[in-house]
Design an enzyme around this catalytic site. Structure first.
Site, PDB file in Angstrom:
ATOM      1  N   SER A  46     -16.221  19.521  19.373  1.00 36.51           N
ATOM      2  CA  SER A  46     -16.897  20.403  18.411  1.00 36.51           C
ATOM      3  C   SER A  46     -16.415  20.213  16.976  1.00 36.51           C
ATOM      4  CB  SER A  46     -16.696  21.859  18.816  1.00 36.51           C
ATOM      5  OG  SER A  46     -15.321  22.159  18.966  1.00 36.51           O
ATOM      6  N   ASP A 346     -14.529  30.724  13.008  1.00 33.21           N
ATOM      7  CA  ASP A 346     -15.011  31.549  14.129  1.00 33.21           C
ATOM      8  C   ASP A 346     -13.956  31.801  15.202  1.00 33.21           C
ATOM      9  OD1 ASP A 346     -14.745  29.089  15.296  1.00 33.21           O
ATOM     10  OD2 ASP A 346     -16.829  28.891  15.963  1.00 33.21           O
ATOM     11  N   HIS A 349     -12.697  27.177  15.107  1.00 33.73           N
ATOM     12  CA  HIS A 349     -13.133  26.089  14.211  1.00 33.73           C
ATOM     13  C   HIS A 349     -12.901  26.454  12.755  1.00 33.73           C
ATOM     14  CE1 HIS A 349     -15.561  25.920  17.975  1.00 33.73           C
ATOM     15  NE2 HIS A 349     -15.089  24.694  17.954  1.00 33.73           N
TER      16      HIS A 349
END
Ligand SMILES: *[C@@H]1O[C@H](CO)[C@@H](O)[C@H](O)[C@H]1NC(C)=O
Ligand SMILES: *[C@@H]1O[C@H](CO)[C@@H](O)[C@H](O)[C@H]1NC(C)=O
Length: 383
Positions: A46, A346, A349
């Site tokens: 991610s 978040d 991240h």
């Protein structure tokens, strides 16, 4: 006379210095007339994904990536990037004067300047290993192996099987391609937290997998490779929220987590040294994500970050503003007013502002070894 000679000497020295500076700045990546690379192939999880996962297929703890306020900062709409805006690979593309890398799973994507195979939640170790050990939380089916299968399909579509049997085709695809291996392995450790698998087992298997993956790329003819290590995951909001307050190192990060992460990176560096010896035809650079981020974390205020610990977007407020069951993008979550004042976006991240500093420290700074500019120069010399 002596004074005159001296000033003449000074002037010529100054001219030389000016000349060197001019040469240096004219070789700056963005301003060079033709970009050193025509394409980039990226891999990872991610931290590098530009849209291969979305809400319905991503890791369960961050499964609102397709919702606002993801993407609020630069794109002004969710792009399925796990950030408020651009991420490291976007800034790398900008630095190379190339378009942002399209995700492999976008059927409409134009692959002429490269493809991004990184998938949110991806592990270095193959999926089946976790299933066999009953580890399922936060797990996605795609591993680094999946990304290699996808990459091989792209190469096969251009006639490249491997360097031995199809040298011309492979050289045509990979001779002017930058391979960017984003951070991979952080998910292997987090998803097996609380399982009976020891972290040294995860490390051995993950490093082995990355090694095999890099060997495969080299066998296809990859020549310019950047491999990112793991970031200091002990300095990330979820680690703070899920650890005991006693478990801290002198920087204020989670000591036990950073020990695992730095040990992983040390093992990775050892492998890269070996790969360099076996493959003198390739440039293999290590991007030191760990120390780049740690430097930023320690100098947070200098970079304009007011908040080091709390997630900008989350639920519950308090010290961390992080709740696994009400993640960023879910109906109950809220975002801060200015993400650029936060390190964390978040809970897991980083904000675009952080990605920008990190990309800069890889591309222009000293956190890439050998330096990124060395890799560029090697490419320019070989044509
Ligand atoms: C996984 O779960 C199954 C069913 O509950 C059990 O039989 C098996 O022993 C477990 N395996 C491991 C490695 O824990
Ligand atoms: C590298 O430095 C140049 C010149 O200062 C800058 O324009 C560019 O944005 C930097 N690259 C990255 C990736 O930050």
């Amino acid at each position: 006379m002596a004074t005159n000679n001296f000033s003449l000497f000074l002037t010529s020295q100054m001219t030389l210095i000016t000349l060197i500076f001019t040469l240096l700045s004219s070789s700056s990546l963005a301003s060079s007339s033709s970009p050193p690379f025509t394409k980039v192939y990226a891999f990872g999880d991610s931290y590098t994904d530009t849209g291969n996962t979305r809400t319905s297929t991503g890791p369960t703890a961050f499964n609102y990536v397709s919702n606002p306020p993801y993407g609020i900062t630069f794109f002004h709409h969710p792009t399925n990037r796990y950030s408020d805006g651009r991420i490291v690979i976007d800034f790398v593309a900008e630095a190379l004067s190339l378009p942002y890398l399209p995700p492999y799973r976008n059927p409409k994507a134009d692959w002429s300047h490269g493809v991004n195979f990184a998938v949110g939640g991806a592990t270095a170790i193959r999926h089946g290993f976790f299933l066999k050990n009953n580890v399922t939380f936060n797990l996605v089916p795609q591993s680094l192996q999946t990304q290699l299968v996808w990459f091989n399909k792209v190469l096969a579509s251009k006639g490249c099987k491997d360097l031995k049997s199809t040298p011309r085709e492979c050289e045509a695809v990979l001779g002017d391609a930058l391979i960017w291996v984003g951070e991979i392995g952080a998910n292997d450790y987090t998803c097996s937290l609380g399982s009976s698998i020891p972290s040294r087992t995860i490390q051995a298997l993950a490093i082995n997998s990355v090694d095999g993956f890099l060997q495969a790329l080299l066998n296809k003819g990859a020549k310019y490779i950047v491999v990112q290590g793991l970031p200091p995951t002990g300095c990330v909001t979820y680690s703070f929220a899920l650890s005991s307050p006693d478990d801290r190192d002198p920087t204020g990060c989670v000591a036990s987590v950073n020990r695992i992460t730095s040990s992983h990176n040390a093992a990775l560096i050892t492998k890269l040294n070996l790969l360099r010896k076996q493959n003198p035809q390739a440039v293999i650079a290590y991007a030191d994500y760990y120390n780049a981020h740690l430097t930023l974390f320690k100098d947070a205020k200098k970079h304009g970050f007011q908040e080091q610990y709390k997630a900008c977007c989350g639920y519950g407020g308090g010290e961390y503003n992080f709740d696994v069951f009400n993640p960023c993008g879910s109906p109950s979550s809220r975002a801060c007013r200015d993400p650029s004042e936060y390190i964390n976006w978040d809970g897991a991240h980083f904000t675009e502002a952080v990605h920008k500093v990190i990309a800069n420290s890889f591309v222009n700074g000293s956190f890439c070894s050998p330096r990124f500019q060395y890799l560029i120069n090697k490419k320019l010399v070989s044509g």
